[in-house]
Design an enzyme around this catalytic site. Structure first.
Site, PDB file in Angstrom:
ATOM      1  N   LYS A 263       9.164 -63.851   9.559  1.00  0.00           N
ATOM      2  CA  LYS A 263       9.066 -62.774   8.563  1.00  0.00           C
ATOM      3  C   LYS A 263       9.738 -61.537   9.145  1.00  0.00           C
ATOM      4  CE  LYS A 263       5.769 -60.446   5.568  1.00  0.00           C
ATOM      5  NZ  LYS A 263       4.739 -60.655   4.573  1.00  0.00           N
ATOM      6  N   TYR A 394      -0.587 -51.210   7.811  1.00  0.00           N
ATOM      7  CA  TYR A 394      -0.852 -52.289   6.868  1.00  0.00           C
ATOM      8  C   TYR A 394      -2.271 -52.776   6.966  1.00  0.00           C
ATOM      9  CZ  TYR A 394       0.298 -55.972   3.691  1.00  0.00           C
ATOM     10  OH  TYR A 394       0.338 -56.770   2.580  1.00  0.00           O
TER      11      TYR A 394
END
Ligand code: 13P
Length: 394
Positions: A263, A394
């Site tokens: 990712k 996050y």
């Protein structure tokens, strides 16, 4: 742990070590050489074949990942942006809206969940994991424990979560998870220091090995933050450095490359750089970096959106799929799949259907981009709004 048929290539030593024979065991011209090179067989894990199958299923044509693994605190920020309190029923309602969208499985192959969601059910009592399975969407789980300051560095951070990871992962597998995510970050304005890069790479590699040992395909995510005013060339340089170290340590930890997913962030100029780059330029730099650093054994590259607008993230992905790549090049977006959905929903039960349609619009757009067939014609103004937040957590 049982040995499996798949022979594993140890990239660190370039020796086939999973079968019965290693180079050192074969009769050679010199017995001195044979006795000097002691072979230490490493057994393939019990889950090897399954990991490869899972990774392939997620990296399937025209599909990508829906990331909804925000911690409770970050989910609270999403909810407060539409005036809702950060309560468990509100988080459940939001996740139910997303995960029960009819037809989602056509475009989405995996969903990354936060621990709370993995164990949660719809208001009618159906497990979220079962809602996903019915649509052939693989359930995934965020396993890192977040970022904390890295002492001895230049105000950088490191990612926690290795303690107890093995037993947690085994529990997540029992609950239905088949892949995992660990997000660490690298900051360009802070250096990055050699220490921070090494720590990020080593942590990812340990996590990846532990995940595979417990049947979870690890998503390897060293996010290079968009923060900064640097040009795209500087991002390329840092990304190459980071991925070189990540693959070095993945190999050292005997991680099976066929059973991981990446990712990465796209290679773009810093968010505060004076010029913006076009999708073609971003695609060129990003693919250059990936071709230089990522072996073709890796099945899938699932990009994060990192604060790009929904349309930007889709256009950039589309530009990367204009010619064939050695890996499946797709998406694992959170913000770039959720923004319009949230704005459409506003917490109103009567808007759930419209919000689900908005999710399908974004999922389909990114599916087309995965196939290199997307056009931004007719996209809403909302979908073009950037979502970059300086120092985003996050
Ligand atoms: P974004 O697409 O919002 O950058 O999500 C990052 C992430 O790691 C989600 O799992």
């Amino acid at each position: 742990m049982a040995c499996v048929s798949f022979a594993k290539l140890n990239a660190a030593s370039s020796q086939w070590i999973g079968g019965q024979q290693s180079f050192a065991q074969r009769p050679g011209p010199s017995t001195r050489l044979a006795t000097r090179r002691v072979s230490v067989p490493i057994r393939a894990g019990a889950y090897t074949d399954e990991l490869i199958q899972t990774a392939k299923a997620i990296a399937s044509p025209g599909r990508g990942i829906l990331a909804i693994d925000e911690s409770n605190a970050t989910c609270g920020k999403r909810l407060s942006s539409i005036g809702l309190d950060n309560t468990e029923p509100n988080r459940q309602a939001y996740r139910q809206l997303l995960l029960t969208t009819p037809g989602l499985g056509e475009y989405i192959s995996g969903a990354i969940l936060f621990e709370e969601t993995l164990y949660q059910s719809t208001t009618d009592g159906k497990k979220f994991v079962d809602c996903l399975r019915e649509q052939k969407i693989v359930p995934g789980i965020k396993v890192d424990k977040g970022l904390v300051p890295l002492p001895g560095s230049n105000n950088e951070s490191w990612c926690q979560g290795l303690d107890g990871l093995s037993s947690r992962s085994a529990e997540y597998y029992k609950q239905g998870a088949r892949f995992a995510k660990w997000r660490t970050v690298v900051s360009i304005p802070c250096g990055p220091s050699a220490l921070a890069v090494k720590e990020a790479a080593w942590g990812l590699a340990r996590y990846a090995a532990i995940s595979q040992d417990n049947g979870l395909v690890p998503i390897v995510e060293p996010e290079i933050l968009l923060d900064g005013d640097h040009p795209i060339e500087r991002t390329l340089e840092v990304a190459e450095k980071v991925w070189a170290e990540v693959f070095y340590y993945l190999a050292e930890n005997n991680v099976i490359f066929e059973g991981i997913l990446l990712k990465p962030s796209m290679v773009t100029p810093g968010a505060e750089h004076k010029e913006k780059a076009s999708p073609d330029t971003i695609a060129k730099y990003t693919l250059t970096m990936l071709r230089r650093r990522v072996p073709p054994a890796v099945p899938g590259i699932m990009f994060l959106s990192g604060g790009q607008s929904e349309v930007e993230a889709t256009l950039n992905l589309n530009a990367m799929n204009q010619s064939p790549n050695p890996w499946h090049v797709s998406f694992s977006y959170a913000r770039a799949l959720q923004n319009t959905v949230l704005k459409t929903w506003q917490g109103r039960p009567e808007s759930v259907e419209a919000a689900q349609k908005a999710l399908l619009v974004r999922a389909k757009a990114n599916s087309l981009a995965q196939l290199g067939k997307y056009s931004a014609e007719g996209e809403s103004e909302e979908a073009k709004k950037g979502m970059f937040v300086k120092g985003y957590t996050y």
